[in-house]
Design a protein around this motif. Structure first.
Motif, PDB file in Angstrom:
ATOM      1  N   SER A  83      26.424   2.845 -17.962  1.00 39.72           N
ATOM      2  CA  SER A  83      27.817   3.140 -18.284  1.00 39.72           C
ATOM      3  C   SER A  83      28.765   2.281 -17.452  1.00 39.72           C
ATOM      4  O   SER A  83      29.785   1.804 -17.957  1.00 39.72           O
ATOM      5  CB  SER A  83      28.118   4.628 -18.084  1.00 39.72           C
ATOM      6  OG  SER A  83      27.981   4.986 -16.725  1.00 39.72           O
ATOM      7  N   VAL A  84      28.403   2.051 -16.166  1.00 45.38           N
ATOM      8  CA  VAL A  84      29.240   1.185 -15.327  1.00 45.38           C
ATOM      9  C   VAL A  84      29.223  -0.230 -15.871  1.00 45.38           C
ATOM     10  O   VAL A  84      30.272  -0.895 -15.938  1.00 45.38           O
ATOM     11  CB  VAL A  84      28.753   1.240 -13.858  1.00 45.38           C
ATOM     12  CG1 VAL A  84      29.368   0.138 -13.034  1.00 45.38           C
ATOM     13  CG2 VAL A  84      29.067   2.590 -13.249  1.00 45.38           C
ATOM     14  N   ARG A  85      28.028  -0.705 -16.285  1.00 40.42           N
ATOM     15  CA  ARG A  85      27.932  -2.056 -16.839  1.00 40.42           C
ATOM     16  C   ARG A  85      28.775  -2.189 -18.106  1.00 40.42           C
ATOM     17  O   ARG A  85      29.520  -3.162 -18.282  1.00 40.42           O
ATOM     18  CB  ARG A  85      26.470  -2.386 -17.138  1.00 40.42           C
ATOM     19  CG  ARG A  85      26.273  -3.842 -17.553  1.00 40.42           C
ATOM     20  CD  ARG A  85      24.843  -4.161 -17.900  1.00 40.42           C
ATOM     21  NE  ARG A  85      24.748  -4.050 -19.342  1.00 40.42           N
ATOM     22  CZ  ARG A  85      23.775  -3.481 -20.002  1.00 40.42           C
ATOM     23  NH1 ARG A  85      22.774  -2.965 -19.359  1.00 40.42           N
ATOM     24  NH2 ARG A  85      23.778  -3.435 -21.305  1.00 40.42           N
ATOM     25  N   GLU A  86      28.690  -1.157 -18.974  1.00 41.51           N
ATOM     26  CA  GLU A  86      29.480  -1.192 -20.200  1.00 41.51           C
ATOM     27  C   GLU A  86      30.969  -1.153 -19.891  1.00 41.51           C
ATOM     28  O   GLU A  86      31.758  -1.847 -20.534  1.00 41.51           O
ATOM     29  CB  GLU A  86      29.076  -0.026 -21.106  1.00 41.51           C
ATOM     30  CG  GLU A  86      27.696  -0.193 -21.719  1.00 41.51           C
ATOM     31  CD  GLU A  86      27.228   1.044 -22.483  1.00 41.51           C
ATOM     32  OE1 GLU A  86      27.988   2.046 -22.544  1.00 41.51           O
ATOM     33  OE2 GLU A  86      26.108   1.016 -23.013  1.00 41.51           O
ATOM     34  N   ALA A  87      31.359  -0.357 -18.894  1.00 42.83           N
ATOM     35  CA  ALA A  87      32.773  -0.295 -18.515  1.00 42.83           C
ATOM     36  C   ALA A  87      33.243  -1.644 -17.971  1.00 42.83           C
ATOM     37  O   ALA A  87      34.336  -2.111 -18.309  1.00 42.83           O
ATOM     38  CB  ALA A  87      32.983   0.804 -17.476  1.00 42.83           C
ATOM     39  N   ILE A  88      32.389  -2.278 -17.153  1.00 37.24           N
ATOM     40  CA  ILE A  88      32.755  -3.593 -16.604  1.00 37.24           C
ATOM     41  C   ILE A  88      32.863  -4.622 -17.722  1.00 37.24           C
ATOM     42  O   ILE A  88      33.802  -5.427 -17.755  1.00 37.24           O
ATOM     43  CB  ILE A  88      31.728  -4.029 -15.537  1.00 37.24           C
ATOM     44  CG1 ILE A  88      31.881  -3.163 -14.287  1.00 37.24           C
ATOM     45  CG2 ILE A  88      31.889  -5.500 -15.187  1.00 37.24           C
ATOM     46  CD1 ILE A  88      30.806  -3.377 -13.242  1.00 37.24           C
ATOM     47  N   LEU A  89      31.901  -4.579 -18.662  1.00 42.65           N
ATOM     48  CA  LEU A  89      31.961  -5.521 -19.789  1.00 42.65           C
ATOM     49  C   LEU A  89      33.193  -5.270 -20.651  1.00 42.65           C
ATOM     50  O   LEU A  89      33.837  -6.221 -21.123  1.00 42.65           O
ATOM     51  CB  LEU A  89      30.685  -5.407 -20.636  1.00 42.65           C
ATOM     52  CG  LEU A  89      29.405  -5.955 -19.994  1.00 42.65           C
ATOM     53  CD1 LEU A  89      28.210  -5.683 -20.890  1.00 42.65           C
ATOM     54  CD2 LEU A  89      29.544  -7.434 -19.718  1.00 42.65           C
ATOM     55  N   ALA A  90      33.532  -3.986 -20.846  1.00 42.38           N
ATOM     56  CA  ALA A  90      34.724  -3.662 -21.639  1.00 42.38           C
ATOM     57  C   ALA A  90      35.979  -4.174 -20.937  1.00 42.38           C
ATOM     58  O   ALA A  90      36.866  -4.765 -21.576  1.00 42.38           O
ATOM     59  CB  ALA A  90      34.810  -2.162 -21.869  1.00 42.38           C
ATOM     60  N   ARG A  91      36.049  -3.953 -19.613  1.00 43.25           N
ATOM     61  CA  ARG A  91      37.217  -4.452 -18.870  1.00 43.25           C
ATOM     62  C   ARG A  91      37.275  -5.974 -18.915  1.00 43.25           C
ATOM     63  O   ARG A  91      38.346  -6.556 -19.058  1.00 43.25           O
ATOM     64  CB  ARG A  91      37.157  -3.976 -17.420  1.00 43.25           C
ATOM     65  CG  ARG A  91      37.767  -2.604 -17.256  1.00 43.25           C
ATOM     66  CD  ARG A  91      37.929  -2.244 -15.785  1.00 43.25           C
ATOM     67  NE  ARG A  91      36.919  -1.226 -15.543  1.00 43.25           N
ATOM     68  CZ  ARG A  91      36.147  -1.133 -14.495  1.00 43.25           C
ATOM     69  NH1 ARG A  91      36.256  -1.989 -13.522  1.00 43.25           N
ATOM     70  NH2 ARG A  91      35.254  -0.181 -14.367  1.00 43.25           N
ATOM     71  N   ALA A  92      36.103  -6.612 -18.798  1.00 40.23           N
ATOM     72  CA  ALA A  92      36.074  -8.073 -18.851  1.00 40.23           C
ATOM     73  C   ALA A  92      36.525  -8.566 -20.229  1.00 40.23           C
ATOM     74  O   ALA A  92      37.273  -9.545 -20.325  1.00 40.23           O
ATOM     75  CB  ALA A  92      34.672  -8.582 -18.530  1.00 40.23           C
TER      76      ALA A  92
END
Length: 183
Positions: free
Chosen positions: A108-117
């Motif tokens: 979920s953190v990775r997906e959140a980081i990718l979404a923010r990116a």
């Protein structure tokens, strides 16, 4: 002093009483008191049997007690082993749950980081597009100013050189046609 010791002491005293010279053994079977020997053997057998029986009974009960205690300790050890195995199983299950939770959290953190990116990239694209549009409009405005300036210079130079009557008439006709076509 035990019973056997008492009997031996009595036998020695009886032997001393018969022979005033001291202690000695009478090897003559006919002179020995067979009845005394029979009583002595009977007493030893009677009291000795009880002593040996009591000793063996105590030893047997001690062995039985030791066996029972050993069996109880074995049962306790088995119960503790079972408890430890159950705790180990629970700990492994908890570790598995923690690992799954950590994996899900990482995902979920990775997906959140990718979404923010992705949002940041999109915002940068929009900013770049706006900057490009602004730069293009500024370039067009500058180009228009130059074209107008050049046209004014050319018109001014032609005005100074003078316009022929034909050229003036054509300019007036084209201006009228332009104005007439817009209305």
């Amino acid at each position: 002093m035990g019973i056997v010791g008492s009997v031996l002491l009595l036998a020695t005293e009886a032997a001393e009483a018969e022979s005033p010279g001291g202690f000695g053994l009478d090897f003559n079977i006919l002179e020995t008191n067979i009845i005394n020997l029979a009583i002595l053997i009977g007493v030893l057998f009677y009291f000795g049997r009880k002593v040996i029986s009591n000793t063996l009974s105590e030893r047997r009960s001690n062995i039985e007690t030791a066996i029972r205690e050993a069996e109880e300790r074995a049962k306790e050890a088995a119960a503790q082993l079972s408890d430890a195995q159950q705790k180990l199983t629970q700990a492994q299950a908890e570790a598995q749950q923690i690992r799954k939770a950590a994996e899900e959290n990482a995902r979920s953190v990775r997906e959140a980081i990718l979404a923010r990116a992705a949002e940041e990239v999109e915002r940068m694209k929009e900013t770049a597009a706006r900057d490009l549009d602004t730069e293009r409009e500024r370039a067009f405005a500058e180009l228009r100013q130059r074209v107008v300036a050049m046209a004014l210079q050319k018109a001014e130079s032609e005005l100074r050189s003078g316009i022929s009557d034909d050229a003036q008439q054509r300019l007036i006709d084209s201006s009228i046609a332009l104005l007439g076509g817009n209305t």
